[in-house]
Every structure is written in structure tokens, then in C-alpha cells.
Scaffold this active site. Sequence first.
Site, mmCIF file in Angstrom:
data_model
loop_
_atom_site.group_PDB
_atom_site.id
_atom_site.type_symbol
_atom_site.label_atom_id
_atom_site.label_comp_id
_atom_site.label_asym_id
_atom_site.label_seq_id
_atom_site.Cartn_x
_atom_site.Cartn_y
_atom_site.Cartn_z
ATOM 1 N N GLY A 231 0.835 -1.203 0.000
ATOM 2 C CA GLY A 231 0.000 0.000 0.000
ATOM 3 C C GLY A 231 0.865 1.247 0.000
ATOM 4 O O GLY A 231 2.011 1.213 -0.473
ATOM 5 N N SER A 232 0.332 2.309 0.558
ATOM 6 C CA SER A 232 1.027 3.596 0.517
ATOM 7 C C SER A 232 2.208 3.618 1.487
ATOM 8 O O SER A 232 2.272 2.818 2.432
ATOM 9 C CB SER A 232 0.040 4.696 0.903
ATOM 10 O OG SER A 232 -0.463 4.430 2.202
ATOM 11 N N GLY A 236 2.888 1.968 5.172
ATOM 12 C CA GLY A 236 4.103 1.173 5.401
ATOM 13 C C GLY A 236 4.880 1.651 6.604
ATOM 14 O O GLY A 236 5.409 0.854 7.391
ATOM 15 N N GLU A 253 5.659 -3.628 0.328
ATOM 16 C CA GLU A 253 5.641 -3.183 -1.072
ATOM 17 C C GLU A 253 4.835 -1.900 -1.095
ATOM 18 O O GLU A 253 3.615 -1.930 -0.894
ATOM 19 C CB GLU A 253 4.977 -4.244 -1.961
ATOM 20 C CG GLU A 253 5.835 -5.473 -2.190
ATOM 21 C CD GLU A 253 7.000 -5.227 -3.123
ATOM 22 O OE1 GLU A 253 7.208 -4.078 -3.568
ATOM 23 O OE2 GLU A 253 7.728 -6.187 -3.396
ATOM 24 N N CYS A 287 1.178 0.879 -8.855
ATOM 25 C CA CYS A 287 2.394 1.302 -8.142
ATOM 26 C C CYS A 287 3.510 1.557 -9.138
ATOM 27 O O CYS A 287 4.406 2.361 -8.877
ATOM 28 C CB CYS A 287 2.793 0.247 -7.122
ATOM 29 S SG CYS A 287 2.866 -1.398 -7.831
HETATM 30 P P1 NAD Z 1 -3.395 2.308 1.536
HETATM 31 O O1 NAD Z 1 -2.028 2.452 2.132
HETATM 32 O O2 NAD Z 1 -4.386 3.362 1.772
HETATM 33 O O3 NAD Z 1 -4.061 0.926 2.041
HETATM 34 C C1 NAD Z 1 -3.435 -0.310 1.827
HETATM 35 C C2 NAD Z 1 -3.906 -1.308 2.863
HETATM 36 O O4 NAD Z 1 -3.352 -0.981 4.141
HETATM 37 C C3 NAD Z 1 -5.411 -1.350 3.058
HETATM 38 O O5 NAD Z 1 -5.797 -2.695 3.226
HETATM 39 C C4 NAD Z 1 -5.600 -0.549 4.337
HETATM 40 O O6 NAD Z 1 -6.782 -0.872 5.041
HETATM 41 C C5 NAD Z 1 -4.379 -0.945 5.115
HETATM 42 N N1 NAD Z 1 -3.920 -0.012 6.160
HETATM 43 C C6 NAD Z 1 -3.895 1.333 6.108
HETATM 44 N N2 NAD Z 1 -3.334 1.825 7.223
HETATM 45 C C7 NAD Z 1 -2.993 0.769 8.001
HETATM 46 C C8 NAD Z 1 -2.368 0.619 9.283
HETATM 47 N N3 NAD Z 1 -1.983 1.678 9.992
HETATM 48 N N4 NAD Z 1 -2.150 -0.627 9.752
HETATM 49 C C9 NAD Z 1 -2.514 -1.711 9.024
HETATM 50 N N5 NAD Z 1 -3.129 -1.629 7.834
HETATM 51 C C10 NAD Z 1 -3.360 -0.405 7.316
HETATM 52 O O7 NAD Z 1 -3.144 2.088 -0.061
HETATM 53 P P2 NAD Z 1 -4.218 2.007 -1.236
HETATM 54 O O8 NAD Z 1 -4.756 3.369 -1.501
HETATM 55 O O9 NAD Z 1 -5.150 0.875 -1.022
HETATM 56 O O10 NAD Z 1 -3.247 1.573 -2.458
HETATM 57 C C11 NAD Z 1 -2.477 2.464 -3.204
HETATM 58 C C12 NAD Z 1 -1.031 2.484 -2.720
HETATM 59 O O11 NAD Z 1 -0.482 1.171 -2.727
HETATM 60 C C13 NAD Z 1 -0.137 3.281 -3.657
HETATM 61 O O12 NAD Z 1 0.791 4.005 -2.879
HETATM 62 C C14 NAD Z 1 0.576 2.212 -4.475
HETATM 63 O O13 NAD Z 1 1.796 2.617 -5.050
HETATM 64 C C15 NAD Z 1 0.750 1.135 -3.459
HETATM 65 N N6 NAD Z 1 0.914 -0.193 -4.078
HETATM 66 C C16 NAD Z 1 2.166 -0.753 -4.093
HETATM 67 C C17 NAD Z 1 2.358 -1.992 -4.696
HETATM 68 C C18 NAD Z 1 3.727 -2.624 -4.745
HETATM 69 O O14 NAD Z 1 3.808 -3.812 -5.028
HETATM 70 N N7 NAD Z 1 4.792 -1.899 -4.460
HETATM 71 C C19 NAD Z 1 1.275 -2.669 -5.270
HETATM 72 C C20 NAD Z 1 0.010 -2.078 -5.222
HETATM 73 C C21 NAD Z 1 -0.146 -0.828 -4.613
#
Ligand code: NAD
Length: 499
Positions: A231-232, A236, A253, A287
Site C-alpha cells: 500500500g502507501s 508502510g 511493497e 504502483c
Molecule cells: P493504503 O495504504 O491506503 O491501504 C493499503 C492497505 O493498508 C489497506 O488494506 C488498508 O486498510 C491498510 N492499512 C492502512 N493503514 C494501516 C495501518 N496503519 N495498519 C494496518 N493496515 C493499514 O493504499 P491504497 O490506496 O489501497 O493503495 C495504493 C497504494 O499502494 C499506492 O501508494 C501504491 O503505489 C501502493 N501499491 C504498491 C504496490 C507494490 O507492489 N509496491 C502494489 C500495489 C499498490
Amino acid sequence: MQHDAILARFDLTPAAAAGTLTVRSPVDGAVIGRVAETDPAAVPEIAANARRAFDAWRTVPAPRRGELVRLLGEELRAAREDLGRLVSLEAGKILQEGLGEVQEMIDICDFAVGLSRQLYGLTIASERPGHAMRETWHPMGPCLVISAFNFPVAVWAWNAALALVCGDPVVWKPSEKTPLTALACRRVFERAAARFGADAPEHLLQVTVGGRDLGAALVACPDFPVVSATGSTRMGRQVAVAVAERFGRSILELGGNNAMIVAPSADLDLALRAILFSAVGTCGQRCTTLRRLIVHRDVRERLLPRLKAAYASIPIGSPLDAGTLVGPLIDADAFEAMQRALETARADGGTVTGGERVLADRWPDARYVRPAIVEMPAQTAVVRHETFAPILYVLSYDTLDEAIALQNAVPQGLSSCIFSTDVRETERFLSAAGSDCGIANVNIGPSGAEIGGAFGGEKETGGGRESGSDSWKAYMRRQTATVNYSDALPLAQGIRFEV
Ligand code: NAD
């Protein structure tokens, strides 16, 4: 919409109608499900279930564990059309990309099946007479997978296929924006497990539904020694700290801010196609989306007008219609974030082409946009930030050193590429003094990683890795064993014990 029929094929009709989490399709903003949420207070029970599953699964021989993943791959092949369409409905990707995502799941299953017979350790020459040393990779424990909305199913598969052959049960928390595809995957997994038989313990896969609070409660639980979170970078940073606090292992990731360098010798036709595919595909919500174009001053005027013309004619529309290249943004928040970034870029001296909302009359509750090209005088803060929307910033350069420095001057560093037919430039780009990204490509855009290589490796995670190559080691623990088959007990040199 056809979502009812598809949900029924995954036996989800009642489950997707009775809960408190409302799921809307980004295609038209319509409600496509109401899913029951997991109470964060249930985490200890979920963890105990996973632990029991681990006690049984870790002693099943790895090639036999691979058989379950082989069957999962078969079930995914059978469900490919339905699951791909559900991905399109729930995440808004065009159908080809939804299907492509399911294909990635199938590919990683194939990869993991082979891997189940190759979880190799070393044998090590002992310095002590009559001793043998070997290292063995053992299952690590229940693996928590947290995934993002934009790859709602593939990310789970990258992790689950490896974790399962490595002997780890999986607890999955998908994005709160895409729970339906996750529940459909669970159903596919159950079909594979039923065919596999009694060796597969109950609770080998548990799917939880909820947002950040549930994610945080799961991450804090010490019963998950491996936490793989996608995720973001904001997420992370929180997950990394919480997992490190309890000495767990995190695989992260995160976001990307990926660049393409277009050199004077580049094949511009090739570059143009690659820019279009990687900058506007999935409406800029990958991503690995191309976000920064670093063009040599000598070719800029030959490339940019063609690029703008191509952008003006991109078919934007429902991701379910054949011929659409760009579907919707995930929601109104994503649209607002895009507009804010464009305003900031303008204030920084940028010239914006495109970026406006389209199709609002037809779909007032969805957010479709024309992808934006933004010519920037410099790489300002907004350019260095990952805005998860189709914005392509264009910068110019004179020397390759300058281009590489610009490319590397962002915190994210996930994927990168150069278009050049000069081997001195391309090799320099791939060298230790070149791109600092986990993915570095030549004459191909930054998007579309294959499962065979380990994915990611971005700077902001310290090099997180899911999927191929030797990523499997992150799901296992290494044990080095020394066996004394002599009748002596040699200790360290010079030390003698009389007994
Ligand atoms: P996000 O970070 O908002 O959410 C991702 C996940 O994390 C969700 O399931 C969310 O509920 C969970 N989450 C959020 N805060 C948390 C916390 N404090 N503790 C535990 N879990 C938590 O991201 P998004 O908007 O769903 O996705 C887009 C982002 O993901 C972009 O930054 C993109 O680049 C990245 N991404 C990276 C990859 C990769 O392989 N590098 C792949 C796909 C997406």
C-alpha cells in the site's frame, strides 16, 4: 450491472448483502455489496485459529503443500473470467487488466509449485572433524497479508502461493475498498482445499474485512511473525514500526514514483507506446505507473506534441466496454487528490494539459478524468510525491548524469527505465551508479512486472520483496544444524574440559 450473477457464481449472494461495509463500484458509483466486517476484538481468535492451522500444516511435506497450490492454480484458471470481471467491477480496471491480474495469480501458483521442491538450504564444510553442518529452511508461522485496492487479488496470490508452499497459513486483510474480490478468492481457495483433502487444516486461509483499525489490530498481534503489507508509504511507515516493535518480520511493497529517461538515440515510436501504456493504464493507479518523463532537450519537441495528440484521443469510459483504455479513478477522494496536485503544479510554474473530469453527465457518482501531462520547470515537491492518479510530469535534461540524478531524487524509487539505443548509456543506467530502483528496464516502460523476478525493492522500504526470485526465504526461518558423528567433542581451539 452483472455483479449479482458473478457474486452468485462465488456463492456470495447472501454474504455480500447483509453487512455494514458498503461496497461501491467505481464504474458508476452503484452499491454492489454490503459485507460483514470483522471486529478487531476477534483478532486473538483469528490468530489462535491460524496457529492451530500452522501446527498441522508445517509438518505436511513441502511438495505436498505444493499440490494444494497447484489445485489453486487450476481453480483460478476455471474462475478466470468471473474473477477478472469482478476485479473490473470492484476496482475499476479495464477488463483486460482484470483478467491479466488473475493470470498473474495463476502464474505465481505455477512458480510456487516448482518452488515447493526447491526450498534448498546449504550444506556447510565444518572445521571440526567428524561433524556435518547443514542449514534447513523451516516454516515461519502464520503470515498476515494486507493488500491495496489497486491490485485486489494478485498481491494476495503473490504472498499466499509462496507462504502456503513454505508451510505458513495466511490471514488476509484486503483493502476495505475491495472486499468482494477477496471473498471470491476465498471461495476459489476453498474449492482447491476441498479437492486436496484432509491434509489441509481448517483455517489455512482466513479472510478478514475492515479498514485501518482492523489492519492495525492484526499487525500488532505477535502471533503473526511475518507481515506482508502492500500500500502507501504512509501505511508502510506505520506497519513497519508496529511490526519491528515486537521483532516481527515485515515485507513491504509501497508506493512508486517511476520515471522514464528518453535519450537522444531512443526509438521514439517505441517510447511513445510505452509512455501511453504505463502512464495512463489503470488510470494511473498502479504502483509502477509512469509518473515522470525525463526527456533529452534535443528530442523533446519531437516527442511531446505526439504524446499530447495521443493523450487527446485516448478512449475513456466504462472499463467493461471493449475498446476502453482508461477507466475511472477509484473514488471521489482520489479525484480531489489529483486536482489538488494539479493546482500545486500550476502554482509551481507547471503547464497542465488535460486532467479535467469527463463523463460526469453519464456517471455523476463515478470519477472519470482525462489523464494529465504537466510540463514542469523543475522537479518540485509535488513531482516528488506519489499522487495516485494519471499525472505525467515532464522534465528536460542535457546530460545523462543530470537525468539519472533527477530520476533518483525521489524517496520512492520502485521502478525505472531508459529508452536509448546507445549501449554505453543503457549499461550505465543499469550500473551501481545508475538507477537506484528495485526495477530498472531498458526500452520497456516501468509497468508490468513479471512474477519470476522479485517485485519492488523500493528505497522507502529498505528493499521489500514479494513474488519471485528468492522472496520465499522471507516466509521461512533458517536453522543451521551441526551433527557430531565422531566420538570426540572438539570445542573452540585451546579450551579443554575435564569430566
Ligand atoms: P493504503 O495504504 O491506503 O491501504 C493499503 C492497505 O493498508 C489497506 O488494506 C488498508 O486498510 C491498510 N492499512 C492502512 N493503514 C494501516 C495501518 N496503519 N495498519 C494496518 N493496515 C493499514 O493504499 P491504497 O490506496 O489501497 O493503495 C495504493 C497504494 O499502494 C499506492 O501508494 C501504491 O503505489 C501502493 N501499491 C504498491 C504496490 C507494490 O507492489 N509496491 C502494489 C500495489 C499498490
